[in-house]
Scaffold this motif. Structure first.
Motif, short mmCIF file in Angstrom:
data_model
loop_
_atom_site.label_atom_id
_atom_site.label_comp_id
_atom_site.label_asym_id
_atom_site.label_seq_id
_atom_site.Cartn_x
_atom_site.Cartn_y
_atom_site.Cartn_z
N GLU A 223 0.81 -1.17 -0.03
CA GLU A 223 0.28 -0.01 0.22
C GLU A 223 1.03 1.20 0.12
N ASN A 224 2.10 1.27 0.81
CA ASN A 224 2.84 2.42 0.92
C ASN A 224 3.47 2.39 -0.42
N ILE A 225 3.99 1.68 -1.19
CA ILE A 225 4.71 1.46 -2.17
C ILE A 225 3.75 2.08 -3.53
N LEU A 226 2.55 1.52 -3.60
CA LEU A 226 1.46 2.21 -4.57
C LEU A 226 1.00 3.56 -4.09
N ILE A 227 0.94 3.95 -3.06
CA ILE A 227 0.77 5.36 -2.63
C ILE A 227 1.86 6.38 -3.20
N ALA A 228 3.10 5.79 -2.88
CA ALA A 228 4.46 6.66 -3.46
C ALA A 228 4.28 6.61 -4.74
N CYS A 229 3.98 5.64 -5.51
CA CYS A 229 3.88 5.68 -7.02
C CYS A 229 3.00 6.53 -7.47
N ILE A 230 1.85 6.62 -6.99
CA ILE A 230 0.74 7.27 -7.46
C ILE A 230 1.21 9.06 -7.12
N THR A 231 1.82 9.21 -6.01
CA THR A 231 2.06 10.42 -5.50
C THR A 231 3.35 11.04 -6.42
N GLU A 232 4.18 10.18 -6.86
CA GLU A 232 5.29 10.61 -7.67
C GLU A 232 4.83 10.69 -9.12
N HIS A 233 3.84 10.39 -9.52
CA HIS A 233 3.61 10.20 -11.03
C HIS A 233 2.17 10.83 -11.30
N LYS A 234 1.83 11.59 -10.30
CA LYS A 234 0.34 12.22 -10.47
C LYS A 234 0.08 13.09 -11.83
N GLU A 235 1.23 13.85 -11.83
CA GLU A 235 1.10 15.08 -13.06
C GLU A 235 1.06 14.25 -14.32
N ASN A 236 1.99 13.15 -14.54
CA ASN A 236 2.29 12.37 -15.67
C ASN A 236 1.19 11.53 -16.15
N VAL A 237 0.31 11.01 -14.71
CA VAL A 237 -0.81 10.08 -15.11
C VAL A 237 -2.06 10.95 -15.42
N TYR A 238 -2.17 12.17 -14.69
CA TYR A 238 -3.32 12.95 -15.19
C TYR A 238 -3.05 13.32 -16.61
N ARG A 239 -1.70 13.73 -17.06
CA ARG A 239 -1.57 14.07 -18.40
C ARG A 239 -1.73 12.97 -19.62
N LEU A 240 -1.36 11.93 -19.08
CA LEU A 240 -1.88 10.67 -19.74
C LEU A 240 -3.29 10.28 -20.00
N ALA A 241 -3.89 10.41 -19.02
CA ALA A 241 -5.47 10.34 -19.26
C ALA A 241 -5.93 11.46 -20.09
N TYR A 242 -5.44 12.72 -19.74
CA TYR A 242 -6.06 13.73 -20.75
C TYR A 242 -5.61 13.77 -22.26
N SER A 243 -4.63 13.21 -22.43
CA SER A 243 -4.20 12.88 -23.72
C SER A 243 -5.28 12.19 -24.60
N TYR A 244 -5.99 11.25 -23.69
CA TYR A 244 -6.97 10.33 -24.51
C TYR A 244 -8.36 11.19 -24.58
N VAL A 245 -8.66 11.91 -23.44
CA VAL A 245 -9.94 12.36 -23.56
C VAL A 245 -10.30 13.87 -23.84
N LYS A 246 -9.03 14.59 -23.59
CA LYS A 246 -9.19 15.92 -24.02
C LYS A 246 -9.98 16.80 -23.09
N ASN A 247 -10.33 16.44 -21.86
CA ASN A 247 -11.18 17.11 -20.99
C ASN A 247 -10.62 16.98 -19.52
N SER A 248 -10.54 17.73 -18.96
CA SER A 248 -10.05 17.84 -17.50
C SER A 248 -10.66 17.09 -16.45
N GLU A 249 -11.72 17.19 -16.57
CA GLU A 249 -12.87 16.59 -15.37
C GLU A 249 -12.90 15.19 -15.71
#
Length: 167
Positions: free
Chosen positions: A6-32
């Protein structure tokens, strides 16, 4: 789920949160929608944590969840793209373009999903070929081939668009 994972997963999510958001946004082109995808992906990651065998590959495992969740979203919504305020403002009369490479973005959007995913992961998320292969569950040589095909298609699209502008 054990506390260590759980701690490793939380650290991964926290470290890559901007990249993950940008990745999702690159598909849907909508912030919400991108935020919903990220939230859904985090939920899925915690719910399916038993499926991860090696914590060393947690980043690619989580990116795969984000990519699959984004693709599921597009399938459910039949690729309808809602235009957000930022995009509307960029088209407003008298304002400058928000995107300096709008031709590239348009060409990327027109690529088939399998090519767009590879381009996005390689050049916007800076993943290595092996990591992309891991995320997309493909062979590295397949990823290389598709990357070169995608770049060739992009080059052709960009040249065609430039020729249209000249006419």
């Amino acid at each position: 789920m054990n506390g260590k994972f759980e701690n490793i997963l939380i650290a991964c999510i926290t470290e890559h949160k901007e990249n993950v958001y940008r990745l999702a946004y690159s598909y849907v082109k909508n912030s919400e929608d991108a935020l919903d995808i990220v939230q859904d992906s985090i939920h899925k990651a915690f719910a399916s944590s038993d499926s991860l065998r090696n914590t060393a590959s947690i980043k690619s495992w989580f990116y795969r969840i984000v990519v699959n969740t984004s693709l599921d979203f597009l399938r459910k919504h039949k690729r309808i793209q809602v235009v957000d305020e930022t995009m509307l403002e960029s088209f407003a009369q008298g304002s400058e373009d928000v995107y300096s490479n709008i031709d590239l973005e348009k060409a990327l959007d027109e690529l088939p999903t399998m090519y767009r995913s590879i381009i996005t992961l390689r050049y916007f998320e800076d993943l290595k070929i092996d990591e992309i292969a891991d995320v997309l569950k493909e062979n590295s040589s397949t990823i290389k081939t598709r990357l070169y095909q995608a770049l060739r298609l992009l080059r052709i699209k960009m040249i065609d668009e430039k020729l249209e502008e000249v006419k």
